[in-house]
Write a protein that holds these residues in place. Structure first.
Motif, PDB file in Angstrom:
ATOM      1  N   SER A   1      -0.503 -13.079  -9.631  1.00  0.00           N
ATOM      2  CA  SER A   1      -1.157 -11.980 -10.348  1.00  0.00           C
ATOM      3  C   SER A   1      -0.713 -10.606  -9.842  1.00  0.00           C
ATOM      4  O   SER A   1      -0.916  -9.603 -10.513  1.00  0.00           O
ATOM      5  CB  SER A   1      -2.678 -12.109 -10.237  1.00  0.00           C
ATOM      6  N   LEU A   2      -0.100 -10.557  -8.655  1.00  0.00           N
ATOM      7  CA  LEU A   2       0.368  -9.285  -8.088  1.00  0.00           C
ATOM      8  C   LEU A   2       1.886  -9.164  -8.124  1.00  0.00           C
ATOM      9  O   LEU A   2       2.449  -8.290  -7.470  1.00  0.00           O
ATOM     10  CB  LEU A   2      -0.133  -9.127  -6.650  1.00  0.00           C
ATOM     11  N   GLU A   3       2.527 -10.023  -8.873  1.00  0.00           N
ATOM     12  CA  GLU A   3       3.990  -9.983  -8.964  1.00  0.00           C
ATOM     13  C   GLU A   3       4.488  -8.631  -9.467  1.00  0.00           C
ATOM     14  O   GLU A   3       5.520  -8.126  -9.025  1.00  0.00           O
ATOM     15  CB  GLU A   3       4.484 -11.095  -9.903  1.00  0.00           C
ATOM     16  N   HIS A   4       3.735  -8.012 -10.378  1.00  0.00           N
ATOM     17  CA  HIS A   4       4.134  -6.719 -10.932  1.00  0.00           C
ATOM     18  C   HIS A   4       4.147  -5.622  -9.868  1.00  0.00           C
ATOM     19  O   HIS A   4       4.773  -4.573 -10.044  1.00  0.00           O
ATOM     20  CB  HIS A   4       3.171  -6.321 -12.069  1.00  0.00           C
ATOM     21  N   TYR A   5       3.451  -5.868  -8.745  1.00  0.00           N
ATOM     22  CA  TYR A   5       3.359  -4.853  -7.689  1.00  0.00           C
ATOM     23  C   TYR A   5       4.426  -5.041  -6.611  1.00  0.00           C
ATOM     24  O   TYR A   5       4.512  -4.265  -5.660  1.00  0.00           O
ATOM     25  CB  TYR A   5       1.971  -4.911  -7.041  1.00  0.00           C
ATOM     26  N   LYS A   6       5.270  -6.068  -6.791  1.00  0.00           N
ATOM     27  CA  LYS A   6       6.268  -6.391  -5.772  1.00  0.00           C
ATOM     28  C   LYS A   6       7.203  -5.224  -5.428  1.00  0.00           C
ATOM     29  O   LYS A   6       7.509  -5.017  -4.238  1.00  0.00           O
ATOM     30  CB  LYS A   6       7.105  -7.599  -6.201  1.00  0.00           C
ATOM     31  N   PRO A   7       7.682  -4.414  -6.411  1.00  0.00           N
ATOM     32  CA  PRO A   7       8.551  -3.281  -6.038  1.00  0.00           C
ATOM     33  C   PRO A   7       7.890  -2.323  -5.050  1.00  0.00           C
ATOM     34  O   PRO A   7       8.557  -1.762  -4.177  1.00  0.00           O
ATOM     35  CB  PRO A   7       8.823  -2.590  -7.381  1.00  0.00           C
ATOM     36  N   HIS A   8       6.565  -2.177  -5.153  1.00  0.00           N
ATOM     37  CA  HIS A   8       5.852  -1.273  -4.263  1.00  0.00           C
ATOM     38  C   HIS A   8       5.654  -1.908  -2.879  1.00  0.00           C
ATOM     39  O   HIS A   8       5.755  -1.222  -1.854  1.00  0.00           O
ATOM     40  CB  HIS A   8       4.508  -0.892  -4.880  1.00  0.00           C
ATOM     41  N   PHE A   9       5.387  -3.198  -2.858  1.00  0.00           N
ATOM     42  CA  PHE A   9       5.318  -3.892  -1.574  1.00  0.00           C
ATOM     43  C   PHE A   9       6.662  -3.796  -0.849  1.00  0.00           C
ATOM     44  O   PHE A   9       6.724  -3.590   0.359  1.00  0.00           O
ATOM     45  CB  PHE A   9       4.947  -5.369  -1.776  1.00  0.00           C
ATOM     46  N   ASP A  10       7.739  -3.952  -1.623  1.00  0.00           N
ATOM     47  CA  ASP A  10       9.080  -3.888  -1.027  1.00  0.00           C
ATOM     48  C   ASP A  10       9.338  -2.528  -0.393  1.00  0.00           C
ATOM     49  O   ASP A  10       9.957  -2.432   0.671  1.00  0.00           O
ATOM     50  CB  ASP A  10      10.152  -4.182  -2.084  1.00  0.00           C
ATOM     51  N   ARG A  11       8.877  -1.467  -1.054  1.00  0.00           N
ATOM     52  CA  ARG A  11       9.042  -0.121  -0.478  1.00  0.00           C
ATOM     53  C   ARG A  11       8.218   0.019   0.808  1.00  0.00           C
ATOM     54  O   ARG A  11       8.657   0.629   1.770  1.00  0.00           O
ATOM     55  CB  ARG A  11       8.608   0.951  -1.480  1.00  0.00           C
ATOM     56  N   GLY A  12       7.048  -0.559   0.780  1.00  0.00           N
ATOM     57  CA  GLY A  12       6.203  -0.496   1.964  1.00  0.00           C
ATOM     58  C   GLY A  12       6.801  -1.267   3.129  1.00  0.00           C
ATOM     59  O   GLY A  12       6.762  -0.815   4.282  1.00  0.00           O
ATOM     60  N   ILE A  13       7.385  -2.412   2.835  1.00  0.00           N
ATOM     61  CA  ILE A  13       7.973  -3.254   3.874  1.00  0.00           C
ATOM     62  C   ILE A  13       9.124  -2.544   4.581  1.00  0.00           C
ATOM     63  O   ILE A  13       9.430  -2.839   5.742  1.00  0.00           O
ATOM     64  CB  ILE A  13       8.454  -4.590   3.253  1.00  0.00           C
ATOM     65  N   GLN A  14       9.725  -1.568   3.923  1.00  0.00           N
ATOM     66  CA  GLN A  14      10.850  -0.851   4.534  1.00  0.00           C
ATOM     67  C   GLN A  14      10.470  -0.203   5.865  1.00  0.00           C
ATOM     68  O   GLN A  14      11.313  -0.073   6.755  1.00  0.00           O
ATOM     69  CB  GLN A  14      11.379   0.214   3.567  1.00  0.00           C
ATOM     70  N   ILE A  15       9.212   0.216   6.018  1.00  0.00           N
ATOM     71  CA  ILE A  15       8.833   0.862   7.276  1.00  0.00           C
ATOM     72  C   ILE A  15       8.760  -0.154   8.419  1.00  0.00           C
ATOM     73  O   ILE A  15       8.757   0.234   9.597  1.00  0.00           O
ATOM     74  CB  ILE A  15       7.496   1.630   7.164  1.00  0.00           C
ATOM     75  N   ALA A  16       8.696  -1.441   8.077  1.00  0.00           N
ATOM     76  CA  ALA A  16       8.685  -2.482   9.113  1.00  0.00           C
ATOM     77  C   ALA A  16      10.082  -3.024   9.383  1.00  0.00           C
ATOM     78  O   ALA A  16      10.305  -3.671  10.402  1.00  0.00           O
ATOM     79  CB  ALA A  16       7.759  -3.627   8.699  1.00  0.00           C
TER      80      ALA A  16
END
Length: 272
Positions: free
Chosen positions: A66-81
């Motif tokens: 259900s959150l697949e559409h939000y994956k591009p934003h998670f990916d951007r967030g993961i960049q800081i890690a």
């Protein structure tokens, strides 16, 4: 993980300290601590994102379809890690906001306290500091009275917010009775914090006379003209350095307001 635990403890300890303060609700002397609590909590939440993004990148936190559409934003967030450059940029942004907000809170509360407790003569002296500093020069000129009045109008400040913070804190230290701290050391710290905060506006490039400050033997800051501020410390990159700076500022404010007797509530400048 240890850093966020310490930040949360700092916030909870401050909450307990606020509950024991002798001031009434909506008093700026108490509001200072509440605003400081909010600033620390915002930093804590922002810094916690480092851990959360790391957990996501390692698959320790997962999401359903259900959150697949939000994956591009998670990916951007993961960049800081995952990317050092992004981590540094995010960390520096947190620190800038933390330092600016902390000092702005202090400036606001100092100005409000001065504006309330200063009598008419004391307030005038603060507002006219620049003109009074040049009065000896004016006496050696051939300016007539009208010209002097024009100069005075241009030099006298309209509100205490335009008076340098060091003059206002000096005024408060003079008003304090049985001040429990070391005024000389506290003044040196405030001078340091002001310089440090002001350099944020030039991306931590310092402009002024070369200067050094030792913070409780835990960190040594070196200010050199037209160079980035540099420091060595025992914190090994931990943001707890900034929380210790903030704690020192909090303690100075506490010592000031508990040493100056004023029975009436001192409200925040704008009630809206």
């Amino acid at each position: 993980m240890a850093d966020v635990d310490q930040m949360l403890k700092w916030s909870e300890d401050l909450k307990n300290e606020i509950a024991e303060l002798p001031f009434k609700e909506d008093d700026i002397r108490k509001d200072f601590f509440g605003l400081l609590y909010d600033i620390g909590l915002i930093y804590y939440r922002g810094y916690m994102l480092f851990d959360v993004m790391y957990f996501i990148s390692e698959g320790q936190i997962t999401f359903d379809a259900s959150l697949e559409h939000y994956k591009p934003h998670f990916d951007r967030g993961i960049q800081i890690a995952q990317t050092l450059e992004f981590a540094k940029s995010y960390y520096n942004s947190l620190n800038r906001n933390f330092l600016v907000s902390t000092w702005s809170n202090f400036e606001l509360c100092v100005t409000t306290l001065c504006d309330t407790i200063a009598n008419s003569e004391e307030k005038t002296k603060l507002l006219e500091f620049e003109y009074n500093g040049l009065s000896k020069v004016f006496k050696k000129t051939n300016f007539d009275q009208e010209e002097l009045e024009n100069y005075k109008k241009s030099l006298v400040k309209e509100h205490l917010t335009h008076v340098p913070i060091v003059r206002k804190t000096d005024f408060l230290f003079k008003k304090a009775e049985n001040y429990p701290g070391d005024i000389k050391d506290d003044k040196a710290f405030l001078l340091f914090f002001g310089k440090f905060r002001n350099a944020i506006h030039t991306n931590f490039i310092y402009h002024g006379k070369d200067w050094e400050y030792d913070f409780l033997g835990k960190a040594k800051f070196v200010f050199k003209d037209n160079e980035l501020i540099k420091w060595g410390d025992i914190y090994d990159g931990s943001p707890l350095l900034y929380f210790d700076l903030k704690t020192r500022l909090k303690d100075i404010w506490r010592n000031i307001v508990l040493s100056i007797k004023h029975d009436d509530v001192i409200f925040y400048p704008v009630q809206d």
